[in-house]
Design an enzyme around this catalytic site. Structure first.
Site, PDB file in Angstrom:
ATOM      1  N   ASP A 114     -13.875  90.547  10.990  1.00 48.73           N
ATOM      2  CA  ASP A 114     -13.106  89.312  11.114  1.00 48.73           C
ATOM      3  C   ASP A 114     -12.774  89.149  12.586  1.00 48.73           C
ATOM      4  O   ASP A 114     -12.287  90.085  13.226  1.00 48.73           O
ATOM      5  CB  ASP A 114     -11.835  89.319  10.276  1.00 48.73           C
ATOM      6  CG  ASP A 114     -11.317  87.891  10.101  1.00 48.73           C
ATOM      7  OD1 ASP A 114     -12.033  87.069   9.478  1.00 48.73           O
ATOM      8  OD2 ASP A 114     -10.230  87.569  10.617  1.00 48.73           O
ATOM      9  N   SER A 115     -13.080  87.989  13.103  1.00 46.85           N
ATOM     10  CA  SER A 115     -12.956  87.825  14.542  1.00 46.85           C
ATOM     11  C   SER A 115     -12.517  86.417  14.876  1.00 46.85           C
ATOM     12  O   SER A 115     -12.457  85.545  14.018  1.00 46.85           O
ATOM     13  CB  SER A 115     -14.296  88.161  15.209  1.00 46.85           C
ATOM     14  OG  SER A 115     -15.371  87.603  14.500  1.00 46.85           O
ATOM     15  N   THR A 118     -20.936  89.901   5.940  1.00 50.08           N
ATOM     16  CA  THR A 118     -20.661  88.628   6.592  1.00 50.08           C
ATOM     17  C   THR A 118     -21.757  87.643   6.238  1.00 50.08           C
ATOM     18  O   THR A 118     -22.906  88.032   6.018  1.00 50.08           O
ATOM     19  CB  THR A 118     -20.581  88.772   8.126  1.00 50.08           C
ATOM     20  OG1 THR A 118     -20.405  87.481   8.705  1.00 50.08           O
ATOM     21  CG2 THR A 118     -21.826  89.396   8.723  1.00 50.08           C
ATOM     22  N   GLU A 168     -11.509  84.202  -0.337  1.00 52.91           N
ATOM     23  CA  GLU A 168     -10.717  83.353   0.565  1.00 52.91           C
ATOM     24  C   GLU A 168     -10.054  84.234   1.602  1.00 52.91           C
ATOM     25  O   GLU A 168      -9.554  85.310   1.265  1.00 52.91           O
ATOM     26  CB  GLU A 168      -9.630  82.646  -0.236  1.00 52.91           C
ATOM     27  CG  GLU A 168      -9.896  81.173  -0.382  1.00 52.91           C
ATOM     28  CD  GLU A 168      -8.625  80.457  -0.792  1.00 52.91           C
ATOM     29  OE1 GLU A 168      -7.835  80.106   0.107  1.00 52.91           O
ATOM     30  OE2 GLU A 168      -8.449  80.294  -2.015  1.00 52.91           O
ATOM     31  N   ASN A 189     -22.174  85.191   8.392  1.00 50.22           N
ATOM     32  CA  ASN A 189     -22.431  84.632   9.723  1.00 50.22           C
ATOM     33  C   ASN A 189     -23.637  85.369  10.337  1.00 50.22           C
ATOM     34  O   ASN A 189     -23.554  86.534  10.699  1.00 50.22           O
ATOM     35  CB  ASN A 189     -21.174  84.815  10.579  1.00 50.22           C
ATOM     36  CG  ASN A 189     -21.321  84.229  11.965  1.00 50.22           C
ATOM     37  OD1 ASN A 189     -22.396  84.290  12.553  1.00 50.22           O
ATOM     38  ND2 ASN A 189     -20.241  83.681  12.476  1.00 50.22           N
ATOM     39  N   LYS A 198     -23.288  87.164  13.715  1.00 49.81           N
ATOM     40  CA  LYS A 198     -22.646  88.480  13.645  1.00 49.81           C
ATOM     41  C   LYS A 198     -23.651  89.530  13.180  1.00 49.81           C
ATOM     42  O   LYS A 198     -23.717  90.623  13.731  1.00 49.81           O
ATOM     43  CB  LYS A 198     -21.488  88.461  12.643  1.00 49.81           C
ATOM     44  CG  LYS A 198     -20.258  87.713  13.070  1.00 49.81           C
ATOM     45  CD  LYS A 198     -19.175  87.944  11.996  1.00 49.81           C
ATOM     46  CE  LYS A 198     -17.937  87.140  12.199  1.00 49.81           C
ATOM     47  NZ  LYS A 198     -16.951  87.330  11.107  1.00 49.81           N
ATOM     48  N   TYR A 215     -17.399  80.026  19.984  1.00 50.90           N
ATOM     49  CA  TYR A 215     -16.724  79.599  21.219  1.00 50.90           C
ATOM     50  C   TYR A 215     -17.384  80.156  22.486  1.00 50.90           C
ATOM     51  O   TYR A 215     -16.799  80.040  23.575  1.00 50.90           O
ATOM     52  CB  TYR A 215     -15.249  80.038  21.162  1.00 50.90           C
ATOM     53  CG  TYR A 215     -14.485  79.416  20.011  1.00 50.90           C
ATOM     54  CD1 TYR A 215     -13.890  78.162  20.135  1.00 50.90           C
ATOM     55  CD2 TYR A 215     -14.363  80.074  18.787  1.00 50.90           C
ATOM     56  CE1 TYR A 215     -13.195  77.588  19.079  1.00 50.90           C
ATOM     57  CE2 TYR A 215     -13.671  79.508  17.718  1.00 50.90           C
ATOM     58  CZ  TYR A 215     -13.095  78.267  17.872  1.00 50.90           C
ATOM     59  OH  TYR A 215     -12.410  77.697  16.818  1.00 50.90           O
TER      60      TYR A 215
HETATM   61  P1  ITT Z   1     -17.697  85.771   7.781  1.00 51.13           P
HETATM   62  O1  ITT Z   1     -16.276  85.543   7.378  1.00 51.13           O
HETATM   63  O2  ITT Z   1     -18.672  85.613   6.667  1.00 51.13           O
HETATM   64  O3  ITT Z   1     -17.886  87.076   8.510  1.00 51.13           O
HETATM   65  P2  ITT Z   1     -17.198  83.634   9.673  1.00 51.13           P
HETATM   66  O4  ITT Z   1     -18.057  82.946  10.678  1.00 51.13           O
HETATM   67  O5  ITT Z   1     -16.398  82.774   8.723  1.00 51.13           O
HETATM   68  O6  ITT Z   1     -18.139  84.637   8.853  1.00 51.13           O
HETATM   69  P3  ITT Z   1     -14.712  84.667  10.741  1.00 51.13           P
HETATM   70  O7  ITT Z   1     -13.895  84.191   9.599  1.00 51.13           O
HETATM   71  O8  ITT Z   1     -14.464  86.058  11.264  1.00 51.13           O
HETATM   72  O9  ITT Z   1     -16.273  84.640  10.435  1.00 51.13           O
HETATM   73  O10 ITT Z   1     -14.552  83.629  11.916  1.00 51.13           O
HETATM   74  C1  ITT Z   1     -14.952  83.949  13.194  1.00 51.13           C
HETATM   75  C2  ITT Z   1     -14.926  82.717  14.055  1.00 51.13           C
HETATM   76  O11 ITT Z   1     -14.568  83.141  15.386  1.00 51.13           O
HETATM   77  C3  ITT Z   1     -16.311  82.119  14.118  1.00 51.13           C
HETATM   78  O12 ITT Z   1     -16.296  80.875  13.507  1.00 51.13           O
HETATM   79  C4  ITT Z   1     -16.589  81.966  15.580  1.00 51.13           C
HETATM   80  O13 ITT Z   1     -16.425  80.630  15.919  1.00 51.13           O
HETATM   81  C5  ITT Z   1     -15.536  82.765  16.310  1.00 51.13           C
HETATM   82  N1  ITT Z   1     -16.155  83.956  16.907  1.00 51.13           N
HETATM   83  C6  ITT Z   1     -16.097  85.243  16.463  1.00 51.13           C
HETATM   84  N2  ITT Z   1     -16.832  86.045  17.226  1.00 51.13           N
HETATM   85  C7  ITT Z   1     -17.374  85.262  18.175  1.00 51.13           C
HETATM   86  C8  ITT Z   1     -18.252  85.510  19.245  1.00 51.13           C
HETATM   87  O14 ITT Z   1     -18.754  86.706  19.470  1.00 51.13           O
HETATM   88  N3  ITT Z   1     -18.610  84.480  20.000  1.00 51.13           N
HETATM   89  C9  ITT Z   1     -18.126  83.249  19.760  1.00 51.13           C
HETATM   90  N4  ITT Z   1     -17.310  82.915  18.776  1.00 51.13           N
HETATM   91  C10 ITT Z   1     -16.941  83.923  17.971  1.00 51.13           C
END
Ligand code: ITT
Length: 197
Positions: free
Chosen positions: A71-72, A8, A42, A10, A13, A156
């Site tokens: 993915d979350s 990831t 993508e 992020n 995460k 969020y």
């Molecule tokens: P990667 O794909 O590189 O892992 P990303 O941030 O793009 O990073 P996602 O596509 O899984 O990850 O998108 C997850 C979104 O959901 C992320 O932008 C957050 O806003 C939200 N999210 C996921 N987990 C969360 C959490 O624990 N608390 C708050 N928001 C969360």
């Protein structure tokens, strides 16, 4: 020693997963920060599971050990599942997390309390160079507030109050969030596949 790449970009995460796996001394974690040239794929999947798997398999080309992708997102049934798999780009490609929260608040502005339920979802995919090892998914149910509260957390978190709680995920400590979150529950499910290797 298990060398695990967290696939990831992020950092929140990575930090949460690092803290949750901290007690397993046999796991050595690395993240995509070790690969600054890496171009993520993508996210074309229709589900969290599909996206987690495509991120894990893509990153697996970088690393000879195990790879874990997450993915979350947040799902609001009253909005037909929005933001869902589009959580990270809800307000458009390149949108900030603040933009995404603002859009969610606006979209939910007319909804009364009974329609403000929502849940976080976390899908995890664990792969090795030989293929898929495990896929798991978990939820965390709660309600979405009319306006943000709290300065911690990410995404969020400042709009989300977990069932049975009064404070948002951005008002409780990260340690407490990590004991009860969607990510925690998904990780607990996938742990046996990771540890018993
Ligand atoms: P990667 O794909 O590189 O892992 P990303 O941030 O793009 O990073 P996602 O596509 O899984 O990850 O998108 C997850 C979104 O959901 C992320 O932008 C957050 O806003 C939200 N999210 C996921 N987990 C969360 C959490 O624990 N608390 C708050 N928001 C969360």
């Amino acid at each position: 020693m298990i060398r695990l790449l967290i696939a990831t970009s992020n950092l929140h995460k990575v930090r949460e997963i690092r803290n949750m796996l901290g007690r397993y001394e046999e796991i050595e974690l690395i993240s995509l920060r070790a690969f600054p040239e890496y171009e993520p794929p993508e996210e074309t999947g229709a589900t969290f599971q599909e996206n987690a798997l495509l991120k894990a398999l893509h990153a697996s080309k970088l690393h000879s050990g195990l790879v874990l992708a997450d993915d979350s997102g947040l799902v609001v049934p009253s909005l037909q599942g929005e933001p869902g798999v589009y959580s990270a780009r809800y307000a458009g490609v390149g949108a900030t997390e603040a933009d995404n929260r603002k859009k969610l608040v606006e979209r939910m502005s007319g909804l009364d309390e009974g329609l403000r339920g929502g849940h976080f979802v976390c899908a995890l995919a664990l792969v090795s160079p030989l293929g898929v090892i495990a896929q798991e998914e978990a939820r965390c149910e709660g309600v979405i507030l009319h306006k943000e509260r709290g300065g911690q957390g990410h995404g969020y978190d400042s709009l989300f109050v977990k069932e049975g709680y009064r404070l948002t995920f951005a008002e409780i400590s990260e340690e407490t969030k990590n004991q009860v979150s969607h990510r925690r529950r998904a990780l607990d499910k996938i742990l046996p596949a990771l540890i018993n290797r």
